[in-house]
Design an enzyme around this catalytic site. Structure first.
Site, short mmCIF file in Angstrom:
data_model
loop_
_atom_site.label_atom_id
_atom_site.label_comp_id
_atom_site.label_asym_id
_atom_site.label_seq_id
_atom_site.Cartn_x
_atom_site.Cartn_y
_atom_site.Cartn_z
N SER A 288 0.83 -1.21 0.00
CA SER A 288 0.00 0.00 0.00
C SER A 288 0.86 1.25 0.00
CB SER A 288 -0.86 -0.04 1.26
OG SER A 288 -1.32 1.23 1.60
N TYR B 202 -2.08 -0.52 10.22
CA TYR B 202 -2.38 -1.07 8.88
C TYR B 202 -1.14 -0.95 7.99
CZ TYR B 202 -3.98 -1.08 4.03
OH TYR B 202 -4.10 -1.33 2.67
#
Ligand SMILES: NC(=O)c1ccc[n+]([C@@H]2O[C@H](COP(=O)([O-])OP(=O)(O)OC[C@H]3O[C@@H](n4cnc5c(N)ncnc54)[C@H](O)[C@@H]3O)[C@@H](O)[C@H]2O)c1
Length: 322
Positions: free
Chosen positions: A125, A150
């Site tokens: 990401s 995350y």
């Protein structure tokens, strides 16, 4: 022989599976169908894929031994691992589910690749860049200071994949996705969420100044990039590892995004100002130099065209799925 796609009921997994099935590949999809957003949308995606006889679906949780043992016995050529607990904000409140779904699951996937000697493509990401202050985020930038758990799980995935790839002689490529959007997209993400809120004339919460910049990638550009990466992995020596950004390097502010959407929908949003949220970075902007140089690929869908394509799908299908 088949390609295993985890997270196949999810936005990106579904879109990649659809493309591979069109090319007559055999695809096995796995998803635990979690309820992070509309389960109906996930089930619709799966029933769409099931129209192809080359698609098989298994509702399994990638963090379980059942998943690992099941695929130890299957014939698979490649794993495309997209299953994950998504969303930056929730990782501050429920880090345990990110540990379970993003780290334990990833370990199981690596064990499968090690045992089957199958190559791996996995989702990282843009969040790994943290509060990078460069104009363009490049794959060689420092990514050792993630701002959320995350993002930390995604960075860990990259390091875990590197170690398994080098030690167990399969190859892998991680892709740092930058705000992917388009038909069949995620209702929790800005373009889809803003469309729903503008059309329902409900208040639209705007976190921070709205001047935050985001680099958006249209889903077909991601699907095409994956095609190229599949070929790259098949032609590389065993033990090859790399990381690529998916983005275009054309970031836009949230306020400007809202302007585009409201002019296309011909409705002014009812903006409600809110405090900046934890873990939000000020901007994301992908360098696309490496995909250009090493993969001869450039995302080419403009945001305006991508939004039109998304809205066409939304009015025909998306708005009917709650
Ligand atoms: N969409 C983006 O802009 C974006 C940006 C950066 C990174 N990513 C990454 O790309 C991947 C795909 O994202 P997406 O947008 O398609 O998200 P998505 O939520 O639509 O898809 C993920 C799917 O994984 C499934 N899942 C979650 N945990 C699982 C588990 N333990 N076992 C089996 N299935 C599980 C979910 O039910 C969901 O269907 C994710 O890894 C995400 O972190 C996406």
């Amino acid at each position: 022989m088949a390609i295993l796609i985890t997270g196949s009921a999810g936005f990106i997994g579904f879109s990649i599976a659809k493309n591979l099935l069109k090319k007559k590949e055999n695809v096995i999809g796995v998803d635990n169908l979690n309820n992070y957003y509309s389960k109906k949308l996930k089930l619709k995606r799966i029933s769409f894929l099931k129209k192809s006889k080359n698609f098989k679906f298994f509702k399994l949780d990638c963090s379980s031994s059942k998943f690992k043992n099941f695929f130890f016995k299957k014939k698979i050529t490649m794993v495309i691992h997209l299953a994950a607990e998504v969303g930056v904000r929730n990782s501050f409140y429920n880090p345990n589910i990110y540990y379970q779904n993003n780290l334990r699951s990833f370990f199981n996937v690596l064990e499968i690749c090690k045992k089957k000697k199958s190559n791996l493509i996995f989702a990282s990401s843009s969040s790994v860049y943290g509060s990078n202050d460069k104009t363009y985020f490049s794959e060689s930038d420092d990514t050792s200071s993630p701002l959320s758990f995350y993002a930390a799980t995604k960075k860990c995935n990259e390091i875990m994949a590197y170690s398994y790839t080098k030690n167990y002689k399969f190859s892998s490529i991680g892709i740092r996705f930058f705000n992917v959007y388009g038909p069949w997209g995620r209702p929790d993400m800005s373009i889809y969420k803003f469309t729903n809120l503008i059309l329902s004339k409900k208040k639209l919460p705007l976190y921070g100044s709205g001047k935050q910049l985001r680099d958006f990638t249209y889903i077909d550009d991601v699907v095409n990039l994956i095609d190229i990466i599949i070929n790259k992995l098949n032609s590389e020596r065993k033990g090859y590892f790399d990381i690529f950004n998916s983005g275009k390097g054309n970031s836009i502010s949230i306020l400007n995004l809202l302007k585009i959407l409201s002019s296309k929908l011909k409705i002014n949003p009812k903006i409600q100002k809110k405090e900046k949220q934890m873990g939000d970075v000020f901007y994301t902007n992908s360098s696309s130099k490496k995909i250009k140089n090493k993969l001869n690929f450039e995302p080419n869908t403009s945001l305006k065209k991508g939004i039109d394509l998304f809205l066409d799908w939304y009015f025909e299908i998306g708005s009917k799925i709650k």
